[in-house]
Design a protein around this motif. Structure first.
Motif, short mmCIF file in Angstrom:
data_model
loop_
_atom_site.label_atom_id
_atom_site.label_comp_id
_atom_site.label_asym_id
_atom_site.label_seq_id
_atom_site.Cartn_x
_atom_site.Cartn_y
_atom_site.Cartn_z
N LYS A 1 43.74 57.44 20.62
CA LYS A 1 43.34 56.43 19.64
C LYS A 1 44.34 56.41 18.49
O LYS A 1 44.92 57.42 18.12
CB LYS A 1 41.95 56.74 19.09
N LYS B 1 47.28 54.95 18.25
CA LYS B 1 48.69 55.05 18.61
C LYS B 1 49.25 53.71 19.08
O LYS B 1 48.56 52.90 19.68
CB LYS B 1 48.89 56.08 19.73
N SER C 1 44.21 51.23 19.72
CA SER C 1 45.52 51.59 20.27
C SER C 1 46.20 50.33 20.78
O SER C 1 45.55 49.34 21.09
CB SER C 1 45.38 52.59 21.42
N TYR D 1 46.51 47.39 13.47
CA TYR D 1 45.85 48.40 14.29
C TYR D 1 45.30 49.48 13.35
O TYR D 1 45.75 49.62 12.22
CB TYR D 1 46.80 48.98 15.34
#
Length: 236
Positions: free
Chosen positions: A29, A31, A179, A174
Motif C-alpha cells: 500500500k 507505493k 497504490s 495517491y
C-alpha cells in the motif's frame, strides 16, 4: 508493510502462445510502481488480468486478499492504452458518465483536476488533440477513490510539458491507502515517481526491487538499467 496486491506463478496463453510465463509480484500500500518493458513484453495483458477484464490461464492474483472479480472492480481504477469514451460525448458528458457509473466518484477532486488540466468541459471528445484526450482519461481515472490505480502507457501520446503535469497528478493523488502501477517504456520521464520497479520481458519479470536499492546496487539510474537490460540506446 501490508501487501495490497500480489500475483504468483501467473500465466496467460492465447492460441497456444505464452504471453505471461509465471509472473510473481507483490505491491505494498502507498507505493507507486513501475512495470517497465518494451512493447509486446506482456504489460497490457498483466494489467487487464489485474483489472478483471481478462482471466489468467493459471496462477493466482489477489487484490486486498480477493481474486479479481465484481468485488475488486470497486477497488481498482484502470486506464487502458486506448480511448474508452463514446464519440458522441463532450467532456462534461464523460464526467457525468463516470459519476453515474462509479459510486466512489469524487466530484470535488474531479473539478480540481479539470481545472488543473485546463480542460474545457464543453469540448467534444472527437475534437480533442491526443494530449488533451490523455489528460481527460487520466483525470477520470483519478476522480475515483480507488485503492489500486492501473495506468497503461499514460504518457505515450503527450508532449513533455503535459507529461510533467500528468506525473504531478500521479504524485498528488495517491495516498498511503492506495497504490499505483504504471506500465510504460518511457523510463527517462517517469523514474522520479517510482518507489518500486518490475522489469518485464517476453512475459517474465527479469529484475525487480526498490528503486533506491537498485540504483545503489547497479550504480546507475533506472533508465540506464532499462537500457542495459533491453539493449536500447534510448528509452524515450
Amino acid at each position: 508493510m501490508e501487501k495490497f496486491f500480489s500475483c504468483s506463478n501467473l500465466k496467460k496463453s492465447y492460441f497456444q502462445r505464452d504471453i505471461l510465463k509465471g509472473i510473481r509480484m507483490e505491491v505494498d500500500k502507498g507505493k507507486i510502481v513501475g512495470l517497465l518493458g518494451p512493447s509486446g513484453s506482456g504489460k497490457t495483458t498483466l494489467l487487464k488480468i489485474i483489472a478483471g477484464i481478462s482471466k489468467c490461464s493459471s496462477g493466482e492474483v489477489l487484490i486486498d486478499g480477493v481474486k479479481p472479480g465484481i468485488e475488486t472492480k470497486s477497488k481498482v481504477s484502470y486506464l487502458p492504452d486506448r480511448n474508452f469514451l463514446y464519440k458522441w460525448m463532450r467532456v462534461k458528458d464523460s464526467i457525468e458518465f463516470f459519476k453515474d457509473f462509479y459510486k466512489d466518484f469524487d466530484e470535488e477532486r474531479c473539478n480540481k483536476l479539470i481545472k488543473f488540466m485546463d480542460l474545457n468541459i464543453k469540448s467534444k471528445i472527437t475534437s480533442l488533440p491526443k494530449g488533451e484526450l490523455e489528460k481527460l482519461l487520466l483525470t477520470l481515472v483519478f476522480c475515483r477513490k480507488s485503492k489500486l490505480y492501473l495506468l497503461d502507457e499514460p504518457l505515450s501520446r503527450v508532449d513533455l510539458i503535459t507529461r510533467d503535469k500528468i506525473l504531478d497528478i500521479i504524485m498528488n493523488n495517491y495516498t498511503v491507502e492506495s497504490s499505483i502501477i504504471i506500465a510504460t517504456n518511457l523510463v527517462e520521464n517517469t523514474e522520479r515517481v517510482f518507489d518500486q520497479v518490475f522489469f518485464i520481458d517476453k512475459g517474465k519479470i527479469i529484475l525487480s526491487g526498490n528503486v533506491e536499492d537498485l540504483k545503489m546496487k547497479k550504480g546507475k539510474s533506472i533508465a540506464d538499467i532499462y537500457r542495459e537490460l533491453f539493449n536500447n540506446e534510448k528509452s524515450y
